[in-house]
Design a protein around this motif. Structure first.
Motif, mmCIF file in Angstrom:
data_model
loop_
_atom_site.group_PDB
_atom_site.id
_atom_site.type_symbol
_atom_site.label_atom_id
_atom_site.label_comp_id
_atom_site.label_asym_id
_atom_site.label_seq_id
_atom_site.Cartn_x
_atom_site.Cartn_y
_atom_site.Cartn_z
ATOM 1 N N GLY A 75 33.551 1.466 -8.026
ATOM 2 C CA GLY A 75 34.280 0.917 -9.154
ATOM 3 C C GLY A 75 33.384 0.356 -10.237
ATOM 4 N N ASN A 76 32.191 -0.130 -9.860
ATOM 5 C CA ASN A 76 31.298 -0.759 -10.832
ATOM 6 C C ASN A 76 30.156 0.144 -11.297
ATOM 7 N N TRP A 77 29.751 1.070 -10.456
ATOM 8 C CA TRP A 77 28.517 1.819 -10.709
ATOM 9 C C TRP A 77 28.708 3.320 -10.466
ATOM 10 N N GLY A 78 29.977 3.731 -10.259
ATOM 11 C CA GLY A 78 30.242 5.102 -9.850
ATOM 12 C C GLY A 78 29.734 6.141 -10.825
ATOM 13 N N SER A 79 29.925 5.922 -12.130
ATOM 14 C CA SER A 79 29.513 6.922 -13.118
ATOM 15 C C SER A 79 27.994 7.085 -13.136
ATOM 16 N N VAL A 80 27.263 5.961 -13.001
ATOM 17 C CA VAL A 80 25.795 6.033 -12.984
ATOM 18 C C VAL A 80 25.319 6.723 -11.704
ATOM 19 N N LYS A 81 25.939 6.377 -10.580
ATOM 20 C CA LYS A 81 25.585 7.001 -9.298
ATOM 21 C C LYS A 81 25.775 8.519 -9.364
ATOM 22 N N ARG A 82 26.890 8.947 -9.908
ATOM 23 C CA ARG A 82 27.132 10.386 -9.999
ATOM 24 C C ARG A 82 26.117 11.073 -10.912
ATOM 25 N N TYR A 83 25.736 10.409 -12.019
ATOM 26 C CA TYR A 83 24.769 11.011 -12.933
ATOM 27 C C TYR A 83 23.380 11.094 -12.286
ATOM 28 N N ILE A 84 22.947 10.012 -11.623
ATOM 29 C CA ILE A 84 21.641 10.035 -10.952
ATOM 30 C C ILE A 84 21.625 11.111 -9.871
ATOM 31 N N THR A 85 22.756 11.241 -9.139
ATOM 32 C CA THR A 85 22.864 12.289 -8.120
ATOM 33 C C THR A 85 22.696 13.670 -8.743
ATOM 34 N N GLN A 86 23.323 13.882 -9.908
ATOM 35 C CA GLN A 86 23.224 15.163 -10.613
ATOM 36 C C GLN A 86 21.778 15.458 -11.006
ATOM 37 N N VAL A 87 21.069 14.439 -11.507
ATOM 38 C CA VAL A 87 19.665 14.617 -11.914
ATOM 39 C C VAL A 87 18.799 14.964 -10.707
ATOM 40 N N LEU A 101 19.841 8.267 -2.485
ATOM 41 C CA LEU A 101 18.814 7.737 -3.382
ATOM 42 C C LEU A 101 19.401 7.221 -4.687
ATOM 43 N N ALA A 102 20.633 7.636 -4.999
ATOM 44 C CA ALA A 102 21.269 7.179 -6.237
ATOM 45 C C ALA A 102 21.751 5.737 -6.134
ATOM 46 N N ILE A 103 21.791 5.193 -4.918
ATOM 47 C CA ILE A 103 22.185 3.795 -4.723
ATOM 48 C C ILE A 103 20.913 2.965 -4.602
ATOM 49 N N LEU A 104 20.642 2.119 -5.569
ATOM 50 C CA LEU A 104 19.424 1.328 -5.581
ATOM 51 C C LEU A 104 19.491 0.234 -4.528
ATOM 52 N N PRO A 105 18.348 -0.147 -3.917
ATOM 53 C CA PRO A 105 18.348 -1.206 -2.907
ATOM 54 C C PRO A 105 18.916 -2.513 -3.460
ATOM 55 N N GLY A 106 19.792 -3.138 -2.683
ATOM 56 C CA GLY A 106 20.376 -4.414 -3.089
ATOM 57 C C GLY A 106 21.649 -4.295 -3.893
ATOM 58 N N MET A 107 22.017 -3.060 -4.307
ATOM 59 C CA MET A 107 23.198 -2.906 -5.148
ATOM 60 C C MET A 107 24.472 -3.288 -4.406
ATOM 61 N N ASP A 108 24.574 -2.894 -3.117
ATOM 62 C CA ASP A 108 25.778 -3.228 -2.368
ATOM 63 C C ASP A 108 25.928 -4.731 -2.228
ATOM 64 N N SER A 181 22.986 17.471 -17.511
ATOM 65 C CA SER A 181 23.463 17.018 -18.818
ATOM 66 C C SER A 181 22.824 15.699 -19.218
ATOM 67 N N LEU A 182 22.884 15.409 -20.502
ATOM 68 C CA LEU A 182 22.532 14.076 -20.981
ATOM 69 C C LEU A 182 23.626 13.093 -20.572
ATOM 70 N N PRO A 183 23.289 11.811 -20.409
ATOM 71 C CA PRO A 183 24.311 10.833 -20.016
ATOM 72 C C PRO A 183 25.376 10.665 -21.090
#
Length: 395
Positions: A75-87, A101-108, A181-183
């Motif tokens: 809910g808070n970081w989903g769009s960024v996670k999906r983009y990093i996963t795509q890259v 790897l798209a989930i940075l340490p400590g984010m949860d 794609s670009l973000p």
């Protein structure tokens, strides 16, 4: 809203203490939510009932919930996670590896605290009790507003606007070459929204009239050191601790010879808890003869802990430890009311600062910022022992 964070090393009983505190607050008429943000949830086991991501009523005025970190992160970081996963996938990583790897340490962990802020904003509860152990990783993110404020406002915002405006023009050329794609605007908005959430969260956590941490510890060497380290980190970020709970103390009526050595060790460590956390109040809780599971057991714990007290009160209002930085110089300020400076002796070993006051000794586990430095002098001012730190001279 009153916010109480229960923290401590795993297995010390902080979930039981959080649940019992919630029972007492609800009994006094406060609308109370006990929220577990620990990945290994045990709050449902304590209440002996099923709990989910959203608050569920347990008793009149009492609700419980167990945070689903993946739902909160989505809910808070989903769009960024999906983009990093795509890259990452475009660079050859497998799907599962890229998603991890798209989930940075400590984010949860930090989004567990963001969930706390959401409940604070909604105002549906009078008391919010967090069953959590904020680690140094999560707490370091609270320094983001101070460190990243200039960057986010002066650089990121203009760059974000330019990026969104140029995306339709550059995208047709960029994607065939890079493979991704670009973000888009949603992805570009998420870091700034995250920054704003952390900035607002910091104000709540550092307001000691509303928010307090309660440390739960057992009278054991490793547990005490972990609790001291947690206290130092909390103080580094100006998060106030108002109470220490010394849990699972073997009662005097236990006279079996098997427990004699345990009782002798506990006597020593109980004194260390009182000395090392002074002047914070300490509540001692015995080791019960039954598992802390279900309402009957929690009622016993509640009576032992609070009797007629209101656990929503602020038990201690002073910050017992402060870390101050001035012109690249650090000083540690320790609250020691009524102690003359000539009774204080200092020594340092590794990441521990040893403070001797007369016949009493206190070991303080230093935060990382001070662990590599050496104490360079001390003075007493307004009941605070102020210790200066400096770089270690290399020979």
């Amino acid at each position: 809203m009153r916010v109480i964070l229960m923290t401590g090393k795993g297995g010390v009983g902080k979930t039981s203490v959080a649940a019992a505190t919630g029972l007492r607050c609800a009994e006094l008429g406060y609308r109370t939510l006990v929220l577990s943000t620990d990945p290994a949830h045990s709050l449902a086991d304590s209440f002996d009932m099923e709990l989910g991501h959203e608050p569920k009523q347990i008793r009149p005025k009492l609700w419980g919930a167990e945070l689903d970190a993946l739902l909160e992160l989505e809910g808070n970081w989903g769009s960024v996670k999906r983009y990093i996963t795509q890259v990452l996938q475009a660079r050859g990583l497998e799907g599962v590896q890229a998603e991890e790897l798209a989930i940075l340490p400590g984010m949860d962990e930090i989004f567990g605290l963001v969930r706390m802020k959401r409940h604070y904003d909604e105002g549906d509860f009078d008391v919010l009790i967090i069953d959590s152990a904020p680690t140094g990783t999560a707490l370091r993110l609270l320094s983001l507003p101070e460190v990243g404020g200039w960057y986010m406002r002066r650089f990121y915002k203009p760059f974000q606007n330019i990026s969104v405006a140029l995306r339709p023009l550059v995208e047709p050329l960029f994607k065939p070459i890079a493979g991704f794609s670009l973000p888009d605007k949603e992805v570009m908005d998420a870091p700034y929204e995250f920054y704003e959430q952390i900035e607002a969260l910091e104000k709540v956590l550092t307001d000691n009239s509303q928010t307090s941490v309660r440390l739960v510890a057992n009278p054991e060497k490793m547990v005490i050191k972990e609790s001291l380290r947690a206290h130092a980190y909390l103080s580094l970020y100006n998060v106030s601790t108002d109470l220490v709970v010394a849990n699972r103390i073997i009662p005097d009526e236990v006279e079996d010879p098997f427990f004699q050595r345990w009782k002798e060790n506990q006597k020593q460590y109980r004194q260390e808890i009182h000395d090392n956390f002074h002047p914070l109040p300490v509540k001692e809780v015995p080791l019960f003869s039954q598992e802390m599971c279900g309402m009957e057991a929690l009622e016993r714990l509640k009576e032992t802990l609070y009797k007629d007290e209101d656990p929503a009160q602020v038990y201690y209002k002073e910050n017992t430890i402060r870390v101050v930085q001035d012109n690249n110089q650090y000083s540690l300020e320790l609250y020691l009311p009524g102690v003359p400076k000539n009774q204080v002796q200092l020594s340092k070993s590794g990441d521990e600062l040893n403070i001797r006051i007369g016949n009493h000794r206190r070991n303080l586990v230093l935060p990382q910022a001070l662990a590599a430095l050496q104490p360079g002098g001390a003075k007493m001012e307004e009941d605070y022992l102020k210790i200066r730190f400096s770089e270690q001279v290399k020979v």
